[in-house]
Design a protein around this motif. Structure first.
Motif, short mmCIF file in Angstrom:
data_model
loop_
_atom_site.label_atom_id
_atom_site.label_comp_id
_atom_site.label_asym_id
_atom_site.label_seq_id
_atom_site.Cartn_x
_atom_site.Cartn_y
_atom_site.Cartn_z
N GLY A 1 24.82 -23.96 -0.88
CA GLY A 1 25.53 -23.29 0.21
C GLY A 1 26.32 -24.31 1.01
N THR A 2 25.74 -25.47 1.21
CA THR A 2 26.41 -26.55 1.94
C THR A 2 27.73 -26.92 1.25
OG1 THR A 2 24.29 -27.45 2.65
CG2 THR A 2 26.16 -28.98 2.67
N ALA B 1 26.09 -27.70 7.83
CA ALA B 1 27.06 -27.74 6.72
C ALA B 1 28.48 -27.48 7.23
CB ALA B 1 26.69 -26.69 5.66
N MET C 1 29.78 -17.98 11.07
CA MET C 1 28.69 -17.55 10.20
C MET C 1 28.40 -16.07 10.40
SD MET C 1 25.67 -19.48 12.34
CE MET C 1 24.87 -20.06 10.89
N ALA D 1 25.20 -14.57 9.81
CA ALA D 1 23.92 -14.50 10.52
C ALA D 1 23.41 -15.92 10.73
CB ALA D 1 22.90 -13.71 9.72
N ASN E 1 20.81 -18.98 11.14
CA ASN E 1 19.56 -19.36 10.47
C ASN E 1 18.39 -19.57 11.42
OD1 ASN E 1 21.64 -21.42 10.83
ND2 ASN E 1 20.03 -22.88 10.37
N HIS F 1 18.85 -20.14 -3.28
CA HIS F 1 17.43 -20.36 -2.92
C HIS F 1 17.01 -19.62 -1.66
CE1 HIS F 1 17.47 -23.54 0.37
NE2 HIS F 1 18.72 -23.61 -0.03
N LYS F 2 17.96 -18.91 -1.02
CA LYS F 2 17.57 -18.07 0.12
C LYS F 2 17.28 -16.64 -0.33
CE LYS F 2 18.98 -21.48 2.89
NZ LYS F 2 18.11 -22.33 3.68
N1 PLP Z 1 24.28 -22.13 5.89
C1 PLP Z 1 23.21 -21.57 6.46
C2 PLP Z 1 23.39 -20.57 7.54
C3 PLP Z 1 21.94 -21.95 6.05
O1 PLP Z 1 20.86 -21.42 6.64
C4 PLP Z 1 21.80 -22.93 5.03
C5 PLP Z 1 20.46 -23.40 4.60
O2 PLP Z 1 19.57 -23.59 5.42
C6 PLP Z 1 22.96 -23.46 4.45
C7 PLP Z 1 24.19 -23.04 4.91
C8 PLP Z 1 22.90 -24.50 3.39
O3 PLP Z 1 22.56 -23.93 2.13
P1 PLP Z 1 21.99 -24.91 1.00
O4 PLP Z 1 20.58 -25.21 1.38
O5 PLP Z 1 22.11 -24.11 -0.27
O6 PLP Z 1 22.85 -26.12 1.00
#
Ligand code: PLP
Length: 385
Positions: free
Chosen positions: A69-70, A99, A144, A146, A148, A198-199
């Motif tokens: 995701g990053t 990120a 974003m 939602a 985290n 992975h989420k």
């Molecule tokens: N964006 C949000 C809102 C997240 O919660 C996360 C992970 O915690 C990420 C991005 C990053 O995703 P990844 O762990 O796949 O790099």
């Protein structure tokens, strides 16, 4: 074990694990190879791409696989700014994941003008501030879907409408929203959107970026022809197949997860508020990913609670997984106006598909006692600051 840190990562669904194991055992070909054992892998990648595209309400050609995701967030922001050298302004929010925030900091160092839109005490962005921040030099708005840490859902449809009126592109980090609320790119009106496997009970190290057809964006990694020459490198085939399976399982389960998680989270929230004095719920009561609960326990250090819970094999978090282990206090909780000592007393509990009613009953038995005992030995003030 009682796992209440599903926003950090989720356990792999058994069906996804089985698919990954079968794939790893039976397939090794390079998807770029032209003979059958390569071509069949290419087909499986495209199947996964199609499954993900369907879930987002878009077409396969608009999905690029990334390493996380990053990486999807980095790709969206740096790719758009790089492709629009005449527009050197970027708008994001104060409560984004690192990120996005760190990518924004990098852009600032490179001379880009970055505006961080503030949020109110519930974590909702200030739309009027956003409107005023837009100029003819704004290349991209990234907000974003939602959050985290507190789960607050942002009014992305409204952001997209405003952006469109001003000819600005919109990216949304939907990593925490995907699988928990409906995420359809057309109804959200976004041009780019990030997700991560992975989420959603899939493997780690695989994400995807949706890029609307016709969007001018620079490649992230140069090399071979993979991922439409946008993100070169031999594909993470195991990860991609696992991601596709995770989305398939998610769709098959429909509203089942949401119903269970909402019910358990409601019970946990009410139980904490009823049984533990001097707590503060952080976030939005309704406009929120319901399975994310963030509470401040006045007079305590969050780490002490976390460690005491861990001795009972109950796992929670003190904030985003990425700031875990560092001295930094949460920028999200600061942005909603909490004082540093209240920020440091805050715990996040995030529920997932494998939690049970007994999990919640156990937490509601253990947590009040832990808080009471820690408060007896704490020299901080237990009352509201
Ligand atoms: N964006 C949000 C809102 C997240 O919660 C996360 C992970 O915690 C990420 C991005 C990053 O995703 P990844 O762990 O796949 O790099």
């Amino acid at each position: 074990m009682i796992y209440l840190d599903n926003n950090a990562t989720t356990p792999i669904d058994p069906q996804v694990a089985a698919r990954i194991a079968d794939f790893a055992r039976e397939h090794f070909g390079n998807p770029s190879s032209l003979y059958p054992i390569g071509r069949e892998i290419k087909e499986m990648i495209n199947e996964a791409r199609q499954t993900i595209a369907n879930a987002l309400g878009t077409s396969r050609s608009e999905i690029i696989f990334t390493g996380s995701g990053t990486e999807a967030d980095n790709f969206a922001i740096r790719g758009i700014l790089d492709a629009h050298p005449d527009k050197n302004e970027f708008i994001t929010s104060a409560i984004e994941h690192p990120a996005v925030i760190q990518t924004a900091n990098y852009l600032e160092k490179k001379g880009c003008k970055v505006t961080y839109v503030p949020v109110d005490s519930k974590g909702v962005i200030d739309i009027d501030f956003l409107k005023k921040a837009i100029s003819h030099r704004t290349a991209l708005i990234s907000i974003m879907l939602a959050n985290n840490e507190i789960g607050t859902i942002q009014p992305i449809k409204e952001v997209s409408k405003i952006a469109k009126e001003n000819g600005v592109l919109v990216h949304s980090d939907a990593v925490q929203a995907f699988g928990k609320i409906e995420v359809k790119v057309d109804s959200l009106g976004v041009d780019l959107l990030s997700i991560s496997a992975h989420k959603i009970y899939g493997p780690k190290g695989i994400g995807a970026l949706y890029i609307r057809k016709g969007t001018k964006i620079s490649p992230l990694i140069y090399g071979g022809h993979q991922e439409r020459e946008m993100r070169a490198g031999t594909e993470n085939t195991i990860g991609i197949v696992g991601f596709g399976e995770a989305v398939r399982v998610m769709q098959k389960r429909g509203l089942q997860d949401k119903k269970l998680i909402n019910k358990l989270a409601e019970k946990l929230k009410k139980g904490i508020e009823d049984k533990i004095p001097n707590v503060k719920f952080n976030g939005h009561e309704t406009q929120r990913i319901k399975g994310t609960l963030n509470f401040s326990f006045f007079g305590l250090e969050a780490e002490a609670i976390l460690l005491a819970l861990a001795t009972k094999e109950i796992y929670v978090s003190t904030g985003s997984a990425c700031s875990e282990g560092s001295e930094e206090v949460s920028h999200v909780l600061q942005a909603i106006g909490l004082r540093p000592e209240v920020v440091r007393s805050s715990i996040r509990m995030s529920l997932g598909r494998f939690n049970t009613e007994e999990d919640i009953d156990t937490v509601l038995r253990e947590l009040p006692e832990i808080v009471e005992n820690l408060r007896k030995i704490s020299n901080l003030n237990n009352e509201e600051y």
